[in-house]
Design a protein around this motif. Structure first.
Motif, PDB file in Angstrom:
ATOM      1  N   LEU A  40      12.582  31.366  49.023  1.00  7.22           N
ATOM      2  CA  LEU A  40      11.417  30.815  49.726  1.00  7.22           C
ATOM      3  C   LEU A  40      10.210  31.747  49.591  1.00  7.22           C
ATOM      4  O   LEU A  40       9.082  31.287  49.409  1.00  7.22           O
ATOM      5  CB  LEU A  40      11.747  30.578  51.200  1.00  7.22           C
ATOM      6  N   LEU A  41      10.448  33.056  49.673  1.00  8.12           N
ATOM      7  CA  LEU A  41       9.357  34.020  49.488  1.00  8.12           C
ATOM      8  C   LEU A  41       8.774  33.927  48.084  1.00  8.12           C
ATOM      9  O   LEU A  41       7.552  33.939  47.902  1.00  8.12           O
ATOM     10  CB  LEU A  41       9.840  35.443  49.754  1.00  8.12           C
ATOM     11  N   ARG A  42       9.645  33.833  47.086  1.00  7.72           N
ATOM     12  CA  ARG A  42       9.157  33.706  45.706  1.00  7.72           C
ATOM     13  C   ARG A  42       8.354  32.422  45.531  1.00  7.72           C
ATOM     14  O   ARG A  42       7.302  32.415  44.883  1.00  7.72           O
ATOM     15  CB  ARG A  42      10.325  33.747  44.722  1.00  7.72           C
TER      16      ARG A  42
ATOM     17  N   ALA B 178      13.202  32.500  57.720  1.00  2.00           N
ATOM     18  CA  ALA B 178      14.483  32.598  57.014  1.00  2.00           C
ATOM     19  C   ALA B 178      14.946  34.052  56.943  1.00  2.00           C
ATOM     20  O   ALA B 178      16.137  34.334  57.079  1.00  2.00           O
ATOM     21  CB  ALA B 178      14.362  31.995  55.620  1.00  2.00           C
ATOM     22  N   GLU B 179      14.015  34.981  56.747  1.00  2.00           N
ATOM     23  CA  GLU B 179      14.366  36.409  56.745  1.00  2.00           C
ATOM     24  C   GLU B 179      14.928  36.833  58.086  1.00  2.00           C
ATOM     25  O   GLU B 179      15.958  37.494  58.157  1.00  2.00           O
ATOM     26  CB  GLU B 179      13.132  37.267  56.454  1.00  2.00           C
ATOM     27  N   VAL B 180      14.235  36.459  59.151  1.00  2.00           N
ATOM     28  CA  VAL B 180      14.673  36.845  60.497  1.00  2.00           C
ATOM     29  C   VAL B 180      16.065  36.292  60.790  1.00  2.00           C
ATOM     30  O   VAL B 180      16.891  36.962  61.405  1.00  2.00           O
ATOM     31  CB  VAL B 180      13.661  36.348  61.564  1.00  2.00           C
ATOM     32  N   LEU B 181      16.319  35.086  60.306  1.00  2.00           N
ATOM     33  CA  LEU B 181      17.616  34.448  60.540  1.00  2.00           C
ATOM     34  C   LEU B 181      18.690  34.941  59.572  1.00  2.00           C
ATOM     35  O   LEU B 181      19.853  34.569  59.700  1.00  2.00           O
ATOM     36  CB  LEU B 181      17.476  32.928  60.440  1.00  2.00           C
ATOM     37  N   GLY B 182      18.293  35.762  58.594  1.00  3.52           N
ATOM     38  CA  GLY B 182      19.257  36.297  57.641  1.00  3.52           C
ATOM     39  C   GLY B 182      19.785  35.260  56.666  1.00  3.52           C
ATOM     40  O   GLY B 182      20.905  35.380  56.169  1.00  3.52           O
ATOM     41  N   ARG B 183      18.970  34.261  56.386  1.00  5.66           N
ATOM     42  CA  ARG B 183      19.427  33.181  55.495  1.00  5.66           C
ATOM     43  C   ARG B 183      19.359  33.606  54.033  1.00  5.66           C
ATOM     44  O   ARG B 183      18.471  34.349  53.626  1.00  5.66           O
ATOM     45  CB  ARG B 183      18.580  31.932  55.716  1.00  5.66           C
ATOM     46  N   GLU B 184      20.305  33.103  53.263  1.00  5.65           N
ATOM     47  CA  GLU B 184      20.371  33.433  51.848  1.00  5.65           C
ATOM     48  C   GLU B 184      19.215  32.860  51.050  1.00  5.65           C
ATOM     49  O   GLU B 184      18.902  33.371  49.970  1.00  5.65           O
ATOM     50  CB  GLU B 184      21.697  32.964  51.264  1.00  5.65           C
ATOM     51  N   ASP B 185      18.568  31.815  51.560  1.00 10.56           N
ATOM     52  CA  ASP B 185      17.464  31.201  50.822  1.00 10.56           C
ATOM     53  C   ASP B 185      16.126  31.904  51.070  1.00 10.56           C
ATOM     54  O   ASP B 185      15.112  31.527  50.491  1.00 10.56           O
ATOM     55  CB  ASP B 185      17.349  29.708  51.122  1.00 10.56           C
TER      56      ASP B 185
END
Length: 129
Positions: free
Chosen positions: A97-99, A86-93
């Motif tokens: 998800l990390l938390r 999700a980070e690589v894709l620049g997603r707002e979630d």
């Protein structure tokens, strides 16, 4: 877990092998978590948001594969890999998800830079190393 430092074709080949193996053996102990990680790896390698959506759907629904924890591989690691995608894709979630992965016990998610776990995704490219 295979990282993207490997040549991309190797990462893709490994992920596809995991998916193919689990397709033929859906009762593999803990296989659902490996399936989620493989889909997340493909999402990262191919920059494919549909793969990440599929990974998160498989993770949340848990209807077709075995999601019993096996040794140290479980929901924390699977969700951490999805969060990295999700980070690589620049997603707002991605921060949420990390938390969630950190709350499940993922050391990898907990060690991410604070700015990557906040609502700001400006560091998404830096945080993938």
């Amino acid at each position: 877990m295979i990282e993207l430092e490997e040549p991309a074709w190797r990462a893709r080949a490994a992920a596809h092998q995991v998916i193919a193996h689990l397709h033929g053996r859906p009762r593999t102990l803990g296989g659902g978590f490996h399936h989620v990680q493989a889909l997340a790896l493909l999402a990262r390698a191919d920059r494919d948001p549909a793969r990440l959506d599929e990974a998160l759907s498989v993770f949340r629904e848990r209807s077709q594969l075995n999601f019993d924890q096996l040794w140290f591989d479980g929901e924390d690691m699977a969700l951490a890999q999805a969060a990295l995608a999700a980070e690589v894709l620049g997603r707002e979630d991605a921060p949420a998800l990390l938390r969630e992965a950190a709350a499940l016990g993922s050391g990898e998610a907990a060690r991410r830079p604070v700015s990557c776990r906040s609502s700001q995704l400006s560091c998404a490219r830096r945080c993938t190393s």
